[in-house]
Design an enzyme around this catalytic site. Structure first.
Site, PDB file in Angstrom:
ATOM      1  CD  GLN A 128      -2.663   1.134   2.626  1.00 23.58           C
ATOM      2  OE1 GLN A 128      -3.364   0.136   2.792  1.00 23.58           O
ATOM      3  NE2 GLN A 128      -2.655   2.135   3.491  1.00 23.58           N
ATOM      4  N   GLY A 129       0.655   2.140  -0.944  1.00 21.53           N
ATOM      5  CA  GLY A 129       1.439   3.362  -1.068  1.00 21.53           C
ATOM      6  C   GLY A 129       0.616   4.605  -0.791  1.00 21.53           C
ATOM      7  CB  SER A 131       2.129   7.076   4.899  1.00 22.50           C
ATOM      8  OG  SER A 131       0.974   6.783   5.642  1.00 22.50           O
ATOM      9  CD  GLU A 246      -5.319   0.144   7.250  1.00 21.04           C
ATOM     10  OE1 GLU A 246      -4.147  -0.145   7.550  1.00 21.04           O
ATOM     11  OE2 GLU A 246      -5.637   1.242   6.783  1.00 21.04           O
ATOM     12  CD  GLU A 402      -1.815  11.665  18.864  1.00 16.87           C
ATOM     13  OE1 GLU A 402      -1.044  11.485  19.822  1.00 16.87           O
ATOM     14  OE2 GLU A 402      -1.863  10.901  17.879  1.00 16.87           O
TER      15      GLU A 402
END
Length: 421
Positions: A128-129, A131, A246, A402
């Site tokens: 998975q690309g 971030s 996910e 957060e």
């Protein structure tokens, strides 16, 4: 919540149990069962073939694309029985759980015919690309670019924290395809071959000496024009679908890996004579209570799906925040129970370990540590130590704690949005 299962689901449960008993190795799950590295490799190869032949890989997918067309309830039962047996269920998490369902929902018929059969039979491995170094929680600020050159996209940029990139055949990639559009609107979702000039993979060495994550550099990498999923500049909407898969998988089984791990921590507390320590006892009781809360939250998520009440995003944010922070706190308790022994490298180093086939709750086989992590020969942490190290990352990946708090406060509690700088 109605925690009873319909009769047809229980009948299906019996079918799955019978299949598992017939196909798992003798002694699987029993005390003392283990496999050496060669036996593990052979098991992984044969198990994936058995799963494929039985139709259990991606069994909820439509029959016309190789699945069984299972209902949501039947899929839940399937996950539960595999988890109870500690039996691997997935061949490729990224293919089975993330990009495969995304292609089924957003892809063209040509994309489905090209990629879905190869995901099912395990002939394509994925990574998975999403971030980037400057685009993590604010994913829409990504800067990787894809520019059209005839019938191909030419890609330049960098991705980071890319799990299994060194083994993948394809990457599902977010890239900016319109530099002038608002940041959410100019992104496309591309399926890019990994084995080509113009892509460099650099493993990132982690604190436990393993290298599951990678940096991936794109310098003129190419993919066919037709490998855009969901349409050009619609990648943000497609990516949100992927992230939903996910964060929402295995609602009623996710707590099981933590329950098994907690059993092991309690055993360590007994071994070290710490069970009469009131602080340790309180910590263990708190951890047990939180595992039960996770179980109930799983049923809440399942009920939401069955009733079509569409609270999945809010529930997913709450659940992700809850379990990741619970696990980090519990692993700190576990290391404190070990005392000075927790500073000694007592693991096997995973010599010759090729990893598990992947599964429904994070274990490779019953001899694995609770989360299937084994360290490396250069830094032989025990499974408990490896789990401790990995827990630090769990409040970050898949949506930071957060950011999850912002989602809960704004979308669930209706509080004002966080002020922008």
């Amino acid at each position: 919540m109605d925690l009873s299962y319909p009769p047809e689901a229980e009948s299906f449960r019996a079918e799955i149990r019978a299949w598992l008993e017939e196909n798992l190795p003798d002694g699987w799950g029993e005390q003392g069962f283990s496999m050496d590295p060669e036996e593990r490799k052979a098991f992984n190869r044969q198990w994936v073939k058995k799963l494929h032949a039985g139709g259990w890989i991606c069994a909820s997918w439509p029959k016309e694309y190789g699945g069984k067309g299972l209902s949501l309830m039947d899929q839940v039962v399937l996950n539960e029985e595999f988890a109870k047996a500690k039996a691997p269920l997935r061949a490729d998490f990224f293919g089975d759980t993330l990009v495969g369902p995304t292609i089924l929902q957003w892809g063209t018929e040509e994309q489905k015919q090209k990629f879905i059969p190869r995901i099912l039979d395990g002939t394509i491995a994925w990574c998975q690309g999403f971030s980037e170094p400057d685009s993590g929680s604010d994913l829409a600020s990504l800067s990787t670019r894809a520019e059209l050159d005839g019938d191909e996209w030419v890609i330049s940029g960098q991705k980071v924290w890319t799990t299994q990139a060194q083994f993948a055949d394809y990457i599902f990639l977010l890239a900016r395809t319109d530099q002038d559009a608002p940041k959410h609107a100019g992104i496309s979702y591309l399926l890019v071959p990994m084995k080509q000039d113009g892509i460099e993979v650099r493993p990132i060495r982690q604190i436990d000496s393993s290298s599951d994550f990678n940096e991936v550099f794109f310098s003129g990498a190419r993919c066919p024009r037709e490998n855009v999923v969901g349409g050009v500049n619609n990648g943000w909407n497609v990516a949100m679908t992927t992230l939903g898969f996910e964060r929402g998988a295995s609602a009623t089984t996710g707590h099981r890996r933590f329950a098994r791990e907690l059993d092991g921590i309690i055993a360590q507390a007994r071994r070290h004579g710490r069970t009469q320590d009131p602080i340790v006892r309180q910590g263990l009781a708190r951890a047990w209570s939180k595992v039960k809360i996770m179980e109930v939250n799983g049923y809440r998520s399942l009920t939401d799906s069955l009733n079509g009440t569409h609270n999945a995003a809010a529930l997913g944010a709450v659940n992700k925040m809850f379990w990741s922070e619970f696990h980090r706190q519990t692993m700190e308790l576990a290391i404190s129970i070990l005392g000075l022994e927790g500073q000694i490298l007592t693991g096997s180093g995973g010599a010759g370990d090729s990893g598990g086939a992947g599964d429904s709750d994070g274990t490779g086989d019953p001899s694995d540590g609770p989360l299937g992590r084994r360290g490396s020969a250069g830094y032989p942490v025990s499974p408990l130590q490896a789990s401790y190290f990995f827990s630090v990352s769990e409040t970050i990946w898949g949506g930071t704690a957060e950011i999850q708090r912002n989602i809960v406060s704004e979308r669930v509690l209706g509080l004002p949005k966080e002020p922008k700088p």
